[in-house]
Design a protein around this motif. Structure first.
Motif, PDB file in Angstrom:
ATOM      1  N   ALA A  45      57.216  93.485 109.610  1.00 20.62           N
ATOM      2  CA  ALA A  45      57.294  92.395 110.542  1.00 20.62           C
ATOM      3  C   ALA A  45      58.821  92.088 110.567  1.00 20.62           C
ATOM      4  O   ALA A  45      59.616  92.178 109.424  1.00 20.62           O
ATOM      5  CB  ALA A  45      56.277  91.245 110.149  1.00 20.62           C
ATOM      6  N   ALA A  69      49.028  91.607 108.361  1.00 23.67           N
ATOM      7  CA  ALA A  69      49.747  90.496 109.231  1.00 23.67           C
ATOM      8  C   ALA A  69      48.901  89.248 109.247  1.00 23.67           C
ATOM      9  O   ALA A  69      47.326  89.581 109.614  1.00 23.67           O
ATOM     10  CB  ALA A  69      49.868  91.054 110.517  1.00 23.67           C
ATOM     11  N   ALA A  94      54.915  89.853 106.697  1.00 25.53           N
ATOM     12  CA  ALA A  94      53.932  90.881 106.546  1.00 25.53           C
ATOM     13  C   ALA A  94      54.693  92.049 106.536  1.00 25.53           C
ATOM     14  O   ALA A  94      55.861  92.355 106.924  1.00 25.53           O
ATOM     15  CB  ALA A  94      53.060  91.065 107.685  1.00 25.53           C
ATOM     16  N   PRO A 124      50.242  93.232 115.709  1.00 24.60           N
ATOM     17  CA  PRO A 124      50.562  93.045 114.142  1.00 24.60           C
ATOM     18  C   PRO A 124      49.969  94.367 113.469  1.00 24.60           C
ATOM     19  O   PRO A 124      49.023  95.010 113.824  1.00 24.60           O
ATOM     20  CB  PRO A 124      49.552  91.857 113.750  1.00 24.60           C
ATOM     21  CG  PRO A 124      48.753  91.939 115.249  1.00 24.60           C
ATOM     22  CD  PRO A 124      49.265  92.477 116.358  1.00 24.60           C
TER      23      PRO A 124
END
Length: 260
Positions: A55, A142, A52, A138
Motif C-alpha cells: 500500500a 489490507a 498494509a 486492496p
C-alpha cells in the motif's frame, strides 16, 4: 466481483498499552508495517501508523496509552465537522467519550460509542485522512470491509441510517446467522450480523481484512495467540470469512472474495 471504496470509513484504530505485542501479532499474521508518528496524539498517546503490504498510504493507527488503559478497536468515520457530528450523534443516542480536539496528525478527532457500546472515531476530512483511503484494489492484509454485530438489528439499522445515511439490504447468501450488506455509498462496503435470536449474542463493530486463504490465516492467527470466535464459513456465492480476536481481545475479521 470487485472490492469497492469504503467511502466514509477511512480506516481503523487500535488502542493498546502493548504496542509491541500488537505489531508483533499483526505484522506476522498480515504483513503490516509500522511507523511511529513524531509527537503524540491529543490525548498524550504515542501514535503508530499501520500500512498494509504494497500500500502507498497508511490504513490505520495504533494508539499506545499508559498501562491500565482499555484495549479497544474502533472504526474511523470521516466527518465534515467533527464537533457538530459528535453533538448530533449524541442526540441520536451515542455517547461522547472524547470531545472534538486537534490531533497529532493535524486532523480533528472525537471518540463516541454508539447506542450498543461500540467505539467510533470521528476524524476530519483533511488531506492526511483522505490519503488513507488510497486507491486501486486492496491486497491481502489490507483493510477492505467492516462488520457490525448486534442483538437489536432494528435499533442498529435505525441509528446508522439516521447518523450517516447508511442503507441495509439482507444478504441471501448467508448460511447461518441473518446478515445484511451495509451501503455507506452506492455499493456495499460492510455488513451486519443479526444476533437478535441468538442467546448471548455479541455486540461489536470491527474491521475486516483481505486474506490470502482464510483457513490457513486463521490457523496462523491461533498459533500467534489469537482465538477463533466464528468460522471459517462460506456464503452460498463463495465468499469465505471468519471472525477472530487478537491476543488483547480485540475483534477482527478475515475474508476472501468469491473465486471466478
Amino acid at each position: 466481483m470487485e472490492l469497492s471504496s469504503l467511502d466514509m470509513i477511512s480506516g481503523f484504530e487500535i488502542d493498546t498499552a502493548d504496542a509491541k505485542g500488537v505489531t508483533d501479532f499483526y505484522g506476522q499474521l498480515l504483513g503490516w508495517t509500522f511507523a511511529t508518528e513524531p509527537g503524540s496524539g491529543a490525548d498524550g498517546s504515542t501514535c503508530i501508523r499501520i500500512t498494509a503490504p504494497g500500500a502507498a498510504a497508511p490504513m490505520g493507527l495504533i494508539r499506545q496509552h499508559a498501562a491500565g488503559g482499555k484495549e479497544a478497536v474502533s472504526l474511523r468515520v470521516l466527518s465534515g465537522d467533527v464537533a457538530a457530528d459528535a453533538a448530533r450523534l449524541e442526540k441520536l443516542g451515542a455517547t461522547v467519550v472524547a470531545p472534538a480536539a486537534p490531533d497529532g496528525d493535524q486532523a480533528v478527532r472525537a471518540r463516541v460509542t454508539d447506542p450498543r457500546g461500540n467505539v467510533l472515531t470521528l476524524v476530519s476530512r483533511t488531506g492526511a485522512q483522505e490519503a488513507e483511503q488510497g486507491g486501486g484494489q486492496p491486497q491481502p492484509g489490507a483493510f477492505a470491509s467492516f462488520e457490525i454485530g448486534t442483538t437489536d438489528a432494528e435499533a442498529t439499522r435505525a441509528f446508522y441510517a439516521q447518523a450517516f445515511g447508511w442503507r441495509f439490504e439482507q444478504d441471501p447468501g448467508s448460511v447461518s446467522t441473518p446478515y445484511y450488506s451495509i451501503f455507506t455509498g452506492p455499493t456495499p462496503t460492510g455488513g451486519m450480523y443479526d444476533y437478535s435470536a441468538v442467546t448471548d449474542g455479541a455486540e461489536f463493530a470491527m474491521p475486516t481484512f483481505l486474506a490470502t486463504d482464510v483457513p490457513t490465516d486463521v490457523a496462523r492467527a491461533v498459533s500467534l495467540g489469537g482465538a477463533v470466535e466464528y468460522g471459517p464459513e462460506a456464503t452460498t456465492y463463495g465468499l469465505v470469512f471468519a471472525r477472530l480476536t487478537d491476543p488483547h481481545g480485540n475483534r477482527f475479521g478475515l475474508f476472501t472474495m468469491p473465486q471466478g
